[in-house]
Write a protein that holds these residues in place. Structure first.
Motif, short mmCIF file in Angstrom:
data_model
loop_
_atom_site.label_atom_id
_atom_site.label_comp_id
_atom_site.label_asym_id
_atom_site.label_seq_id
_atom_site.Cartn_x
_atom_site.Cartn_y
_atom_site.Cartn_z
N PRO A 87 0.81 -1.23 0.00
CA PRO A 87 0.00 0.00 0.00
C PRO A 87 0.84 1.28 0.00
O PRO A 87 0.29 2.36 -0.20
N ALA A 147 -4.95 2.41 -1.67
CA ALA A 147 -4.91 2.79 -0.25
C ALA A 147 -5.31 4.25 -0.06
O ALA A 147 -6.04 4.59 0.88
N VAL A 182 -6.58 2.66 6.82
CA VAL A 182 -5.76 1.57 6.27
C VAL A 182 -4.51 1.44 7.13
O VAL A 182 -3.75 2.41 7.29
N PRO A 193 -1.17 -0.89 7.36
CA PRO A 193 -0.33 -2.00 6.88
C PRO A 193 0.26 -2.76 8.06
O PRO A 193 0.77 -2.16 9.01
N ALA A 234 -2.82 -10.06 1.31
CA ALA A 234 -2.37 -9.79 -0.06
C ALA A 234 -1.63 -10.98 -0.66
O ALA A 234 -1.78 -11.27 -1.85
N TRP A 258 -4.13 -4.14 6.26
CA TRP A 258 -3.51 -4.60 5.00
C TRP A 258 -2.36 -5.53 5.38
O TRP A 258 -1.29 -5.10 5.74
#
Length: 399
Positions: free
Chosen positions: A58, A70, A80, A82, A100, A237
């Motif tokens: 992202p 993102a 969001v 990560p 992912a 994420w």
């Protein structure tokens, strides 16, 4: 001859101001090295500030990254986050976890995700991930057609319409599951499957292409990704790092070194090449320098003779004697420059009355086999030169 050699030696000893290198040439090496060091520093600075790259990252602006998606999610109010560690990804209800790269999950990470209550979005999951996180979904090995209509009532697919899904297809045993973008093979396989599992929604997407920067603005890719990932106010994420090696499994040397250490050999190699170019010998213009002492021509001749004698080079000594006699006789006999040895032999025989074969053996014969023969050859060449001088003098006096 000694006087001529002495004159040549003294001439070589004179300084030639025009051939002396300019003082600025001395600074070429340091200036070049400084320029190379500066260029290397600028290159490292550019590499250090280059856009981040990474598949489905992202924070990556590269074509395979997902920075654009993102940013769009954050613009819609979705937070969001990560994550790459297991504790942060094991979230509770009210969150969505995007996995992912499911193939990187370890068994322990899959079990933790299965026990969490968060909604899951799996991109191109492998069979092990499906068994742990979506047991009613199975991978179907079929060839996918071109992007088609959704063919389902799932809100995200209806809003998106045709998208770029061509990676994998899945079947499910759950009659209540949403099967979107069917393959049309009659097996019920679809590129996107959404099922309910243990009170949460698990969305299986067969291709990660719609989530990347490269094609996010094409077809309905953005609409699909935003609606699937934006269903909850917080999105984790999840980019799992590769699992560590199993006990007893060998690891490569590069895996044990920090990433920054890989630059060290490259920098040392570049530095070594620069030093080699700077200090290496290379052909350049001849530089004339003053000798510390003036060497008399006689000593030079005797020194070369000693070298010939020590090396047993009778052939080279004889060739030097004959070449000097050839030049002297050609000048005295008026033989044109560039004429061969035969012309000099014929002229010397005609002037002195010596047999042509005898003169030819002296000026163009084979090398002497031993030192006495070399001494005898030198004596005979001196007799021939003396005879030519006497005959030339008699001709001049008679004229």
């Amino acid at each position: 001859m000694i006087d001529g050699d002495s004159a040549r030696v003294e001439a070589a000893n004179r300084p030639f101001a025009a051939d002396q290198p300019a003082p600025r040439r001395r600074w070429r090496g340091p200036v070049l090295i400084g320029a190379l060091v500066l260029a290397g520093a600028l290159l490292l600075a550019v590499l250090g500030t280059a856009p981040r790259t990474g598949e489905l990252d992202p924070a990556a602006a590269s074509p395979e990254g997902s920075m654009a998606l993102a940013r769009l999610l954050e613009g819609q109010g979705v937070r969001v986050t990560p994550v790459s560690d297991l504790d942060a990804a094991a979230a509770g209800p009210g969150r969505t976890v995007l996995v992912a790269l499911p193939e990187r999950l370890s068994t322990r990470q899959r079990d933790a995700l299965a026990a969490s209550g968060a909604d899951l979005v799996l991109l191109r999951p492998d069979e092990r991930s499906l068994r742990a996180l979506a047991p009613t979904v199975a991978l179907e090995p079929v060839e996918l057609p071109e992007p088609t209509e959704p063919g389902c009532a799932l809100r995200a697919a209806v809003l998106a319409g045709p998208v770029d899904l061509a990676g994998a297809a899945y079947t499910t045993t759950d009659p209540a599951a949403a099967r979107c973008y069917p393959t049309g093979t009659g097996s019920g396989a679809a590129s996107l499957v959404a099922v309910r599992d243990r009170g949460r929604t698990v969305t299986v997407v067969g291709d990660a292409t719609p989530f990347t920067n490269d094609v996010l603005d094409e077809r309905g890719n953005a609409a699909l990704a935003l609606d699937v990932l934006g269903a909850q106010p917080q999105l984790l994420w999840y980019l799992p790092v590769p699992p560590p090696a199993e006990p007893g499994q060998a690891r490569g040397t590069t895996e044990l070194l920090p990433p920054g250490w890989l630059w060290a050999p490259v920098q040392l190699l570049v530095a070594g090449l620069v030093v080699a170019l700077w200090r290496g010998r290379r052909l350049g213009p001849v530089v004339h320098e003053d000798l510390p002492v003036v060497v008399p021509a006689g000593e030079t001749v005797r020194g070369r003779a000693r070298l010939y004698r020590r090396a047993g080079a009778r052939d080279r000594a004889a060739a030097a004697l004959r070449a000097d006699a050839h030049r002297d006789l050609a000048l005295r006999l008026g033989v044109p420059r560039g004429a061969g040895a035969d012309a000099v032999v014929d002229a010397a025989a005609a002037r002195t009355g010596w047999p042509v074969a005898a003169v030819g053996a002296l000026l163009a014969g084979p090398p002497p086999p031993d030192d006495p023969s070399l001494v005898a050859l030198a004596g005979e060449i001196d007799r021939l030169r003396a005879a030519v001088r006497e005959a030339s003098g008699a001709v001049s006096g008679g004229a």
